[in-house]
Structure formats: structure tokens, C-alpha cells
Design an enzyme around this catalytic site. Structure first.
Site, PDB file in Angstrom:
ATOM      1  N   ARG A   1       0.841  -1.190   0.000  1.00  0.00           N
ATOM      2  CA  ARG A   1       0.000   0.000   0.000  1.00  0.00           C
ATOM      3  C   ARG A   1       0.876   1.239   0.000  1.00  0.00           C
ATOM      4  NH1 ARG A   1       2.166   2.046   3.922  1.00  0.00           N
ATOM      5  NH2 ARG A   1       0.593   3.672   3.846  1.00  0.00           N
ATOM      6  N   GLY A   2       0.228   2.405  -0.123  1.00  0.00           N
ATOM      7  CA  GLY A   2       0.960   3.647  -0.291  1.00  0.00           C
ATOM      8  C   GLY A   2       0.988   3.951  -1.780  1.00  0.00           C
ATOM      9  N   ALA A   3       0.492   5.146  -2.151  1.00  0.00           N
ATOM     10  CA  ALA A   3       0.270   5.443  -3.568  1.00  0.00           C
ATOM     11  C   ALA A   3       1.508   5.184  -4.437  1.00  0.00           C
ATOM     12  CB  ALA A   3      -0.246   6.874  -3.713  1.00  0.00           C
TER      13      ALA A   3
ATOM     14  N   ARG B   1      -7.437  -0.708  -7.121  1.00  0.00           N
ATOM     15  CA  ARG B   1      -7.815   0.386  -6.223  1.00  0.00           C
ATOM     16  C   ARG B   1      -8.049   1.647  -7.060  1.00  0.00           C
ATOM     17  NH1 ARG B   1      -4.727   1.081  -0.811  1.00  0.00           N
ATOM     18  NH2 ARG B   1      -6.771   1.936  -0.285  1.00  0.00           N
TER      19      ARG B   1
ATOM     20  N   GLN C   1      -2.424   2.222   9.990  1.00  0.00           N
ATOM     21  CA  GLN C   1      -1.107   2.298   9.351  1.00  0.00           C
ATOM     22  C   GLN C   1      -0.140   3.150  10.168  1.00  0.00           C
ATOM     23  OE1 GLN C   1      -4.001   2.837   7.831  1.00  0.00           O
ATOM     24  NE2 GLN C   1      -4.072   1.990   5.771  1.00  0.00           N
TER      25      GLN C   1
ATOM     26  N   ASP D   1      -2.833  10.638  -2.232  1.00  0.00           N
ATOM     27  CA  ASP D   1      -3.133   9.556  -3.169  1.00  0.00           C
ATOM     28  C   ASP D   1      -3.511  10.094  -4.538  1.00  0.00           C
ATOM     29  OD1 ASP D   1      -3.612   8.439  -0.324  1.00  0.00           O
ATOM     30  OD2 ASP D   1      -3.333   6.700  -1.617  1.00  0.00           O
TER      31      ASP D   1
ATOM     32  N   LYS E   1      -5.470   9.725   2.880  1.00  0.00           N
ATOM     33  CA  LYS E   1      -6.087   8.872   3.901  1.00  0.00           C
ATOM     34  C   LYS E   1      -7.149   9.620   4.707  1.00  0.00           C
ATOM     35  CE  LYS E   1      -5.311   5.504   4.525  1.00  0.00           C
ATOM     36  NZ  LYS E   1      -6.111   4.457   3.812  1.00  0.00           N
TER      37      LYS E   1
END
Lengths: 354, 354
Positions: free
Chosen positions: A46-48, A89, A195, A236, A247
């Protein structure tokens, strides 16, 4: 020491399953692009920016070892892999950005009669290298904005586990810390998937940075006490006007930062700015499954039958953002103009997409 | 149907262990005041008014069945029980208020040569009855402030599980819902102890009210979408100037309400207003144990060694509060004057402390 949470290793993608942190450090290896797609969907990756890196490498997996297949079959398989990864996503534009680069490179290689699999892999590794370089530049630009002796507050995870290199907002914090300017980091736990508690605290402890974990709702308390000199978050997707999807909880922090006179700093590679999205209202916001709120670590915390609204992201209006730090400089109000100027300026060197 | 979460029953205190909700409905009975004190400390009994009710009944437990003891020994035992209960939690002034009433009644009964145990029990039951009556009056005053067809947002738990009768903020919501004015309730989960997810959702589902659970950080999203017409919260202590200590996260909601033009409504019995505390900065704020943040339902979610800042409450400045609804009317700006006027006005009937 920062960590490479996704990397290419001898025909496979190796990645850290972030859902197992901080309890266990579980590394997985796969040569199947669908396994990478599922890992993105399940937030193991995860994480753009990191999603973009992983998606590029996943297409390289789909492309490799097809010497017996016809060009048409190979192209179909690659297109299918790209479509499959694109669907994982919806909010992070880095995914689209990376897959667009791969798609373009694929078309060029095919048209020129070159080795498609090799060139796609080359592009995927270039994306990863570009993201690492972008992180380093973001850190350098952003660290200048942190006052001496600052306590900073950050949300979610924007470090090595979310991006290439040392990350975006957390990369800035690490660089400013090395320069002796950061006294303490307040990390919000970041509900629902924690997170901040699980990943950011893990990274900060490893880096030896004084870090204090707070619940998301405690941010007002530390800001009201004057204990925060900057709020740093990632992104994002950034709309052309500077509205920023990040987020869920970021919008709240931006409103608090405004109230308490604290600079609100967004950090992201310029690839996160989506010129095709005019305003924040045009950004699609992913809704997650209710059980991410009703259950924590598998334990039910809300009564059966409870309805849930669980957007993964929110949109912070550009007017609340003091600075957007990209790898190509710092955008200030009015962000629409500053970002447009950055997007118009040619990339500083050939090869990179920015 | 509302629930009596603490009640006196044949020489014992019977209470619902709220830490077990919503998974199990566990009722406990005790004739030992120290068990009640421990239940308050462990949040098996929580909510400012309910803590006051439970503390009064606990002193009645300590006073009963002492016919063989000397008056001096009995008085010492009662004073010790009061001191023990007073030490359980520092922020809610209702605890002090209830124990002050018991202490005074004890002194009067002793001076007049009357049955001390019987009179303390009578006072404890009167406190419970007064709180129920206060809740009903708060609900009536507050429901008038809710616009027709409103969606409201509430934080933590302020219902039957927190107060006498139907509660404070949740009592208003229930009354306004009966009057057909509430369309939907957004309940914040309320980290760290999830009273919103566990308790408020449980009460709202039982009451058949359309309720949607959100993480605390999602409040900005629903307000930004125009989906909230009022924010309603309780209070653990209200300073003389109107600054309000309530569950951590309340200050954030008040800042958001101000930004989005939504009325911020605090609901509490007038006994929650502490004339002896001039401003919010004078309110002692309880800090909870780190493991309430680092562990959820017994599962570790933050890395070992993580530092935590875990205040149970925050202080919302009076300027951000649109209305303070008490059982004696509605305070509006400037709250200092409105609250002082309420405190000066004699209670509407004899017997009650307000």
C-alpha cells in the site's frame, strides 16, 4: 535504514506483507501478477507510489517467459494484466501513471520490433528508480520547510513502506531529523487500518526518532497545546487545483492546522498530480468493507447489524494546504497555477516520467 | 427501551459490565464498595452521571450492616469509602458532586442521631432519581434545538449506559427521534475504547434508530458533504466559563462544526458545571494507560516500545460551543453568564441537588 518494501529479484517480485506488521516481518515472493494485484487489493502492498512500483513490476511478471507465445497472444496477456491491476484500487493516480508508462513502453517496443518483456521490465525498474529519486528530492525540498526544533505531526504511513526510498512526508521528516531540526514526531494511529500505529511507528522506532503515538482524535489536543509546528501528510491523488485526496482523517487535520496556525504540508511526487482531474470533487473515493471498522484484528467491536460508512480517503480543499512538496519543487497558493507550471516544465533529465 | 446500567437491588449494586458489550451482556452484583470502585476505574461503569450514581450507591454499601460497629468506626469506614471512590477517576465532576451530597447527608444524619446507613442509601437513590429526571429535562430542552429531518453526529456514549434515564446527548437524540425530527445518527467509534462503536451503536440499534458508524477521522467527510445538521456530545466537566472537558476527539468535532457551520451542542446535567473551576485549563485531564492505544481487544497493534500520549478527555473552548443544554435550560454565548445565572437560580423542587 530504510527498507525496499517491493523489489524485483530474479524474475520474481519480492514484497513485505504490511498487514502482518508490526507483529511479524513476512516477506513474500511471486512470479504471478495476480498475486501482486491481490496483495495491492488487500493492502499487503500500500501507499500510492509503492502501488505504482508494484503494478509496473507485476506487468513485467505477466510479460516474461512468453517466448513460445505469438506476439498477439503476448500483447493480449499484457493488456489483460494491466486492466486487472488497474482495477485493484480506484483513488491513487500513481497506479494509472505507472500502468500508462508501461503501456506506452510496450507499444513502442512492439512497434520497433524489440524485446517486449525486457523493455517492460526495464520500464518497471525505471519507475522504481524514479520514485526513489523523487522521494530524495521531495525530502530535500520539504526539509527546508521544517523549523528548527520542531515537533511535527503525521498521519497514516508515507515512509519506505509507502513509496520508493525513504518515502514522501516521512522522507521529509527523516531528512529534517538528520539535519537536527525535528525534536519529536506525533504519529496518528490512522483508523481504520492503523497504518500509523503499525507502520509509521515501526519505521520511526527503527530510525531512532522520538515518536509518540496518538489516536486520530487526539490531534486537536497536541495542536491546542502548541506542540505541533508542522503537519505532514502524503497524497493519493492531487487534483489540478490542489485539492488533495489522502487517507481519511487528513481533512480533519487540515482544518485543525488552520485553526491552530500550523503549516499543513502535503508531500507527493508530481506523478500524484492528476491534470485530468480538475477539482477534488472529481476524485473517485474508494469505500472499504464495513468489517474494517466493525472488526479490529479479527475481533468484533460493533454490534452485529451495525451500518458503516468507510471511505478510505477524504479530500482536503487546496485552500487549507500551506504547501505541496513535490519532486519538482514546492507549490504554494494559488496551487492551481503553481502545479500547472510544474507540469508544464520539462522533466529535469531524460528517461524519467517527470 | 432504555436500560438501567446501575441499580440498587436488595442491599446490592447491580451493574452491566460495559467492557463486555456488545459481544456479551454481563450483569454483575456486589455488596462491596471496592468492587464498584474497581468497576469505575476499569470503565465497566462509565459516563460522568452514571459514575456519580454508582459512587453514591457504593457508599451505601459501605455504610450498611454495621449495627454492631461504633458510630466512630462507622463514620471512619464511610469516609474511607468516599475517599476510595473519589480517587477512581479525576476528570468527571459528577463523582465529586455525588460524593459531596452523600458526605453532607451523612453528617446531617449523624448530627441528628438518625440512621446513617438508611439516610445514605436514601440520598444515593435520590441522586439516581435526580439524574433520571435531569436526563428527561435535558432531552426536552435539547430536542427543540434539532431541526426537522436532521442527521446528527454524536461522539462516545451518552445514553442509558452513561447517565440516568435515556442519557444526555443521546437522550436528546432519542427524544427528537420520537418527535420525528431525526433522520439518521452518525456515531463516531471513539478511540481508544470504542464507546461509540460498542455502546452507542448498541443503544441506537436497540432503539430502532437509523445509525451509521464512522471512524473518528471520518467526521470531516460527512460534515463536508452537508450530511450533519447538529453535533451532540456530553460532558465530563464544564468550567464556569463554559469550556468543556469531554471524551478526547470532542475538541476536533467542535473545530469541524465551526468550519462547516454546524451547531455544536453539549448536553449535561447542571451538576456537571463546576463553579470552582474557572476555565478549561484548570480541569485535570486523566491520562489512560498506553496499552489502551497499543492494544485493541488484547491484540497488539503498535510495535513494542512505542511511546503513547493517551489523554481520556480534551477541553473544547466555550467559544466553539453553540449551546450547552442542561436540565435547567439552555446556555448560549456568553456561556459564563448563562451558566452563572442557572447556578444562582434555586432548584425547581426540594430534595434534588440542582
Amino acid at each position: 535504514v530504510s527498507i525496499r518494501a517491493v523489489e524485483w529479484t530474479e524474475g520474481k517480485v519480492r514484497f513485505l506483507d504490511q498487514t502482518k506488521l508490526p507483529g511479524e516481518e513476512v516477506w513474500r515472493e511471486t512470479d504471478d501478477h495476480r498475486v501482486v494485484a491481490e496483495a495491492i487489493r488487500r493492502l499487503e502492498i500500500r501507499g500510492a507510489p509503492l502501488i505504482g512500483i508494484a503494478a509496473g513490476m507485476a506487468v513485467a511478471l505477466a510479460a516474461q517467459g512468453r517466448s513460445a507465445a505469438s506476439a498477439a497472444d503476448t500483447d493480449t496477456a499484457i493488456a489483460a494484466a494491466i486492466a486487472h491491476l488497474q482495477a485493484t484500487r480506484p483513488t491513487a493516480v500513481n497506479l494509472t501513471y505507472a500502468l500508462d508508462r508501461i503501456r506506452e513502453r510496450h507499444a513502442h517496443a512492439r512497434a520497433a520490433g524489440r524485446d517486449v518483456a525486457r523493455e517492460i521490465l526495464e520500464e518497471a525498474l525505471l519507475i522504481a528508480r524514479d520514485e526513489e529519486a523523487a522521494s530524495a528530492r521531495i525530502a530535500a525540498y520539504g526539509a527546508e520547510l521544517i523549523p528548527d526544533g520542531a515537533c511535527v505531526l503525521t498521519h497514516c504511513n508515507t515512509g519506505s513502506l509507502a513509496a520508493g526510498g525513504e518515502g514522501t512526508a516521512l522522507g521529509i521528516i527523516r531528512a529534517a531529523h538528520r539535519a537536527g531540526r525535528v525534536r519529536r514526531v506525533y504519529a496518528t494511529e490512522t483508523r481504520p487500518l492503523l497504518q500509523g500505529a503499525r507502520l509509521t511507528m515501526w519505521e520511526l522506532l527503527r530510525a531512532g526518532i522520538d515518536a509518540v503515538l496518538i489516536t486520530d482524535g487526539t490531534a486537536a489536543t497536541v495542536m491546542a497545546r502548541g506542540e505541533v509546528q508542522a503537519v505532514l501528510v502524503g497524497a493519493d491523488r492531487i487534483a489540478a487545483n490542489g485539492d488533495t485526496a489522502n487517507k481519511v482523517g487528513t481533512h480533519m487535520l487540515a482544518v485543525l492546522a488552520g485553526r491552530f496556525g500550523v503549516p499543513m504540508i502535503v508531500a507527493a511526487p508530481l506523478s500524484t498530480v492528476d491534470a485530468a482531474t480538475p477539482r477534488g470533487a472529481d476524485i473517485p473515493i474508494e469505500e472499504r468493507q464495513p468489517d474494517e471498522v466493525t472488526h479490529i484484528q479479527g475481533v468484533r467491536v460493533a454490534p452485529a447489524g451495525a451500518r458503516v460508512f468507510a471511505p478510505a480517503f477524504d479530500v482536503t480543499p487546496a485552500e487549507l494546504i500551506t504547501a505541496i512538496v513535490t519532486d519538482r519543487g514546492v507549490s504554494r497558493h494559488p496551487h492551481a497555477e503553481a502545479l500547472a507550471a510544474m507540469l508544464r516544465t520539462p522533466a529535469p533529465r531524460p528517461g524519467g516520467g517527470r
